[in-house]
Design a protein around this motif. Structure first.
Motif, PDB file in Angstrom:
ATOM      1  N   ASN A 190       0.812  -1.212   0.000  1.00 58.81           N
ATOM      2  CA  ASN A 190       0.000   0.000   0.000  1.00 58.81           C
ATOM      3  C   ASN A 190       0.854   1.275   0.000  1.00 58.81           C
ATOM      4  O   ASN A 190       0.358   2.363   0.259  1.00 58.81           O
ATOM      5  N   LEU A 191       2.148   1.116  -0.320  1.00 55.43           N
ATOM      6  CA  LEU A 191       3.045   2.257  -0.466  1.00 55.43           C
ATOM      7  C   LEU A 191       3.649   2.205  -1.862  1.00 55.43           C
ATOM      8  O   LEU A 191       4.402   1.286  -2.179  1.00 55.43           O
ATOM      9  N   TRP A 192       3.314   3.169  -2.693  1.00 54.96           N
ATOM     10  CA  TRP A 192       3.716   3.144  -4.104  1.00 54.96           C
ATOM     11  C   TRP A 192       4.712   4.262  -4.380  1.00 54.96           C
ATOM     12  O   TRP A 192       4.375   5.450  -4.284  1.00 54.96           O
ATOM     13  N   SER A 193       5.927   3.872  -4.746  1.00 51.44           N
ATOM     14  CA  SER A 193       6.972   4.843  -5.050  1.00 51.44           C
ATOM     15  C   SER A 193       7.405   4.759  -6.508  1.00 51.44           C
ATOM     16  O   SER A 193       8.460   5.263  -6.883  1.00 51.44           O
ATOM     17  N   ASP A 194       6.582   4.105  -7.336  1.00 50.46           N
ATOM     18  CA  ASP A 194       6.959   3.878  -8.731  1.00 50.46           C
ATOM     19  C   ASP A 194       6.127   4.702  -9.707  1.00 50.46           C
ATOM     20  O   ASP A 194       6.136   4.440 -10.903  1.00 50.46           O
ATOM     21  N   ILE A 195       5.397   5.702  -9.200  1.00 49.74           N
ATOM     22  CA  ILE A 195       4.493   6.477 -10.046  1.00 49.74           C
ATOM     23  C   ILE A 195       5.174   7.753 -10.535  1.00 49.74           C
ATOM     24  O   ILE A 195       5.794   8.472  -9.752  1.00 49.74           O
ATOM     25  N   THR A 196       5.065   8.025 -11.819  1.00 44.79           N
ATOM     26  CA  THR A 196       5.580   9.256 -12.398  1.00 44.79           C
ATOM     27  C   THR A 196       4.419  10.188 -12.712  1.00 44.79           C
ATOM     28  O   THR A 196       3.530   9.834 -13.477  1.00 44.79           O
ATOM     29  N   VAL A 197       4.412  11.364 -12.121  1.00 45.86           N
ATOM     30  CA  VAL A 197       3.385  12.351 -12.406  1.00 45.86           C
ATOM     31  C   VAL A 197       3.561  12.846 -13.841  1.00 45.86           C
ATOM     32  O   VAL A 197       4.689  13.093 -14.281  1.00 45.86           O
ATOM     33  N   PRO A 198       2.487  12.978 -14.618  1.00 40.92           N
ATOM     34  CA  PRO A 198       2.629  13.440 -16.010  1.00 40.92           C
ATOM     35  C   PRO A 198       3.399  14.744 -16.114  1.00 40.92           C
ATOM     36  O   PRO A 198       3.180  15.671 -15.335  1.00 40.92           O
ATOM     37  N   PHE A 199       4.321  14.793 -17.057  1.00 39.91           N
ATOM     38  CA  PHE A 199       5.103  15.998 -17.272  1.00 39.91           C
ATOM     39  C   PHE A 199       5.107  16.329 -18.761  1.00 39.91           C
ATOM     40  O   PHE A 199       4.594  15.562 -19.587  1.00 39.91           O
TER      41      PHE A 199
END
Length: 331
Positions: free
Chosen positions: A205-214
């Motif tokens: 439940n901890l996600w560190s693999d997400i890239t915010v759209p740029f």
């Protein structure tokens, strides 16, 4: 509009495109059927559309309401309220969604740390709260007198005890830094590929693999709170099956609908702002040509920048990884 940089791939619509795409939008004024809503975008306030929506048609609800912050959504300003007023507003919105849900439906609700504490009691009143996912927004703003705020929450809820959860569909592919081998010398719980050593791990439940759209990603729009396709892809794959119905009453720039289409689910979204609706439709059309989702390849979610240290060239790796790599090294 300011002139954009040559590599800027932010999606926009011309006036001509808005006129053309607007003809595809729905506005409800009479009871609708599931068939009439399938794979459609409704240009309307959710509260005014809800009385005309059918009961029990939603398999997966993705609810991304305005957080309790003052925010300008292309001319529609949502203003921060005191805790009691925001809680009452959210309770009213959630109550309107409950009749739309199947008995086996799943609900995901997006929030920030401040609104999370307000909506949890309301979610508990209406649904079974299963977990709280926290994901890292790597572009959070800095602060001189506080900790940098770069996380958001997604509450995982279900209507009942019977629900869909496809754990194998959302495993994360991570690099192995200290690989173990069995006594016979073979890898233990990891695989060696031409790109390196990896293992599939169960989702937490901890996600560190997400890239915010740029700006250099084709999914990017000018929406101020756009969610990444990879984030919603995890929700869709885990908690629905092909041909299920995904519904988003605050569609924004269309991420939930686009991801549902790319993953062979049906969708319907409601959005008040017409230009946002047209961005959604344009993104949906592009999904027919390019169904890829950044960070999701060959049925697996990849850890962010997981290929950055491999010998794979930019030309050999999938475009979504190349874009991640380019952005990371040039920031």
């Amino acid at each position: 509009m300011n002139k954009r940089a040559p590599r800027n791939r932010t999606l926009t619509c011309t006036r001509e495109e808005i006129t053309k795409l607007s003809a595809q939008l729905l506005q409800l004024s009479r009871p609708s059927t599931v068939e009439s809503l399938r794979d459609r975008v409704i240009n309307q306030d959710f509260k005014s559309a809800q009385p005309f929506l059918p009961d029990s048609f939603v398999d997966l609800l993705i609810l991304d309401p305005p957080y309790n912050l003052t925010k300008n959504f292309n001319g529609n300003v949502f203003r921060a309220q005191d805790a009691k007023a925001y809680s009452s507003w959210f309770d009213g919105i959630l109550s309107l969604t409950i009749p739309l849900l199947r008995e086996t439906a799943t609900v995901y609700v997006c929030s920030d740390w401040q609104s999370s504490v307000l909506i949890y009691p309301i979610l508990s009143k209406h649904l079974r709260v299963r977990n709280r996912i926290t994901w890292e927004r790597e572009k959070g703003r800095g602060a001189k007198a506080n900790w940098k705020n770069n996380t958001e929450d997604v509450w995982f809820c279900t209507v009942g005890e019977e629900y869909t959860f496809n754990v194998d569909a959302v495993k994360l592919k991570r690099r192995v830094l200290a690989p173990y081998r069995r006594n016979d010398g073979k890898p233990k719980d990891w695989n060696e590929t031409s790109a390196g050593k990896y293992r599939l791990t169960h989702p937490s439940n901890l996600w560190s693999d997400i890239t915010v759209p740029f700006w250099s990603m084709p999914e990017n729009t000018d929406h101020p709170t756009q969610k990444p396709e990879k984030l919603f892809a995890k929700l869709v794959l885990a908690s629905s099956n092909p041909q299920d119905f995904v519904f988003d009453p605050f569609l924004g720039s269309g991420t939930a609908a686009v991801v549902a289409k790319k993953l062979q689910r049906h969708y319907c979204g409601v959005e008040l702002n017409r230009e946002y609706c047209c961005w959604s439709l344009k993104r949906i059309e592009k999904a027919d040509v390019d169904p890829s989702i950044q960070g999701y390849h060959d049925g697996v979610f990849w850890e962010r920048n997981s290929l950055r240290d491999q010998k794979t060239t930019k030309e050999e790796m999938p475009i979504e990884y190349a874009m991640e790599l380019f952005d990371d090294r040039s920031s």
